[in-house]
Design an enzyme around this catalytic site. Structure first.
Site: not given
Ligand code: NAD
Length: 479
Positions: A227-228, A232, A249, A283
């Site tokens: 995620g973001s 992360g 990641e 990403c």
């Molecule tokens: P996000 O961080 O908002 O959410 C990711 C996940 O985390 C979701 O399931 C969300 O519900 C959960 N989450 C949110 N807050 C949390 C917390 N405090 N504790 C635990 N879990 C929590 O990201 P997004 O908007 O869903 O995805 C987009 C991001 O993901 C972009 O920054 C992108 O670059 C990244 N991404 C990275 C990769 C990689 O492999 N490097 C791949 C795909 C996406």
């Protein structure tokens, strides 16, 4: 009429209902689909972890061939259902149909790959320095793994975490994104039909609070997150506080260098694909195009010409190349980021926050000649937005490439072998793309970044084993 999907958690092989807490609609057409998502609480997650703990024992009893067979069955079912799943991904997240179908096929192949890995999980045996004693090294499951996934690859990312987790004998508590929960439920339904032991994958739905509760759950032994960067960092802190293994990641502000000696037809294709396909929501998307000054005007002109004919349309329409952002919330985030940048006096040459687009659509946007210190170099904008920077030469291009704290993917377009070799040594990134778009990776190769983009061992490919197993060393005097 709007189709309403009311989702349920899955724990120990059974559905668990809960009141709808979150909603996702079709980002291209809110009247088409509404998904209602319940929010898992700590108690449900504890039950899920208990079920997973029991399933770890069941997996061990069943043996590696049963595991491999189960994973291969999931792969075959995904392949068979690819069209229907692609349609659901398009409706739920706005991904264009062809890309969505490609993603499902990739997920199927990931399950297939890790079916084989279950059988190839071999260790070694060698003589101890103590006469008569033998040393064995093998790879034991970690136990119950908590998986937290984003929406932008709603089936491939869960696949590249669930498949290796199971392949190496772990069971899973999975918290998918609240934006792509219907797609998650469809994958979960296939996993249940594949007759793996009940409880081997438990799906707990919800938003950030449910994700945080998975990390806090005492029954969870390790966390794999995608995620973001911001989330992360919180995930890593919470997991390390509990003392559990964590892999994260995250994002990137990936750069593509175009040198004057490049094949410009290919370079323009790479830039357009990397920056704007999937509406920039990968990403590994290209956010920065670093062009050697001698060809910068020509590259700018050709990019603008290609952007002018990009087809932004309903993701299910024939010929659509750019769909909407995944949600109105994502559109609001991207709009606010661009407004902040535009308020500093920088103006895009095409697109921008002021351009009207229906529902969650966002017009592909290009900035040209912004200063390297601007947020366009340093902040991930998860949408169809790129910035072109003019650089004097190869050295300046590398310096500009490495200017931010991220390091996921980096690209170079050149016909010079010497420059390609130098790029491999000097680019700060986990994945290097030479005469290729920065996005687009194989399922049998390791995936991940350096610096602020990634934390912990690599995902995918044979390297996936490192996170999902513990190395066990046994010394034995032969009996
Ligand atoms: P996000 O961080 O908002 O959410 C990711 C996940 O985390 C979701 O399931 C969300 O519900 C959960 N989450 C949110 N807050 C949390 C917390 N405090 N504790 C635990 N879990 C929590 O990201 P997004 O908007 O869903 O995805 C987009 C991001 O993901 C972009 O920054 C992108 O670059 C990244 N991404 C990275 C990769 C990689 O492999 N490097 C791949 C795909 C996406």
């Amino acid at each position: 009429m709007t189709e309403v999907l009311t989702l349920e958690h899955v724990v120990a092989g059974g559905a668990v209902a809960g009141p709808p807490a979150l909603t996702q609609t079709n980002p291209a057409d809110p009247d088409d689909l509404r998904v209602e998502v319940p929010e898992a609480d700590a108690r449900l997650i504890a039950n899920a972890a208990d079920a997973a703990r029991e399933a770890v024992g069941d997996l061990q009893t069943a043996g590696v061939e049963a595991r491999a067979d189960g994973l291969a069955r999931v792969g075959r079912m995904l392949m068979a259902d690819a069209d229907a799943l692609a349609e659901l991904i398009a409706r739920e997240t706005g991904k264009v149909l062809g890309d969505a179908r490609g993603e499902v096929v990739r997920a199927a192949r990931i399950f297939d790959f890790f079916a084989g890995e279950a059988l190839r999980n071999v260790g070694e045996r060698f003589a101890s320095t103590r006469p008569g004693v033998m040393v064995e090294v093998d790879y034991a499951p970690v136990g119950v793994v908590g998986l937290i996934t984003p929406w932008n690859f709603p089936i491939a990312i869960p696949a590249w975490k669930i498949a290796p987790a199971l392949s190496f004998g772990n069971a899973v508590v999975w918290k998918p994104s609240e934006v792509s929960s219907a797609t998650a439920a469809a994958l979960m339904a296939i996993i249940r039909r594949a007759v793996l032991p009940p409880g081997v994958v438990n799906m707990v739905l919800g938003g950030g609070a449910a994700g945080a509760a998975v990390i806090a759950c005492e029954g969870v032994d390790a966390i794999s997150f995608t995620g973001s960067e911001r989330t992360g960092a919180a995930v890593r802190r919470a997991a390390l506080e509990r003392g559990v293994r964590v892999q994260a990641e995250m994002g990137g502000v990936n750069g593509l260098i175009i040198l004057a000696d490049a094949d410009l037809d290919n370079a323009i294709d790479c830039a357009i694909n990397g920056a704007f396909f999937a509406a920039g929501q990968r990403c590994t998307a290209t956010s920065r195009i670093l062009v050697e000054a001698a060809v910068a005007d020509e590259v700018t002109e050709r990019l603008l010409q290609r952007m002018g004919v990009l087809v932004m349309a309903d993701p299910r329409a024939a010929g659509a190349q750019v769909g909407p952002l995944a949600s109105l919330r994502q559109k609001a985030t991207v709009t606010a980021q661009l407004q902040a940048i535009e308020a500093t006096g920088l103006r895009p040459v095409v697109g921008g926050s002021g351009v009207d687009a229906p529902n969650a659509f966002f017009k592909p946007t290009l900035f040209v000649d912004a200063p390297l210190s601007s947020p366009l170099s340093h902040e991930e904008i998860f949408g169809p937005v790129a910035a072109l920077f003019r650089v004097d030469d190869f050295d300046a291009a590398i310096a500009a490439l490495n200017v931010n704290r991220f390091g996921l993917s980096a690209g170079l377009c050149t016909t010079s072998l010497a420059r390609a070799e130098a790029f491999k040594l000097r680019a700060q990134a986990g994945m290097l793309m030479i005469n290729q778009p920065t996005a687009g990776v194989d399922y049998h190769a390791p995936f991940g970044g350096v610096a602020a983009s990634s934390y912990g061992p690599r995902e995918q490919g044979r390297q996936a084993r490192e996170f999902y197993t513990s190395v066990r060393t046994t010394y034995q005097l032969p009996l």
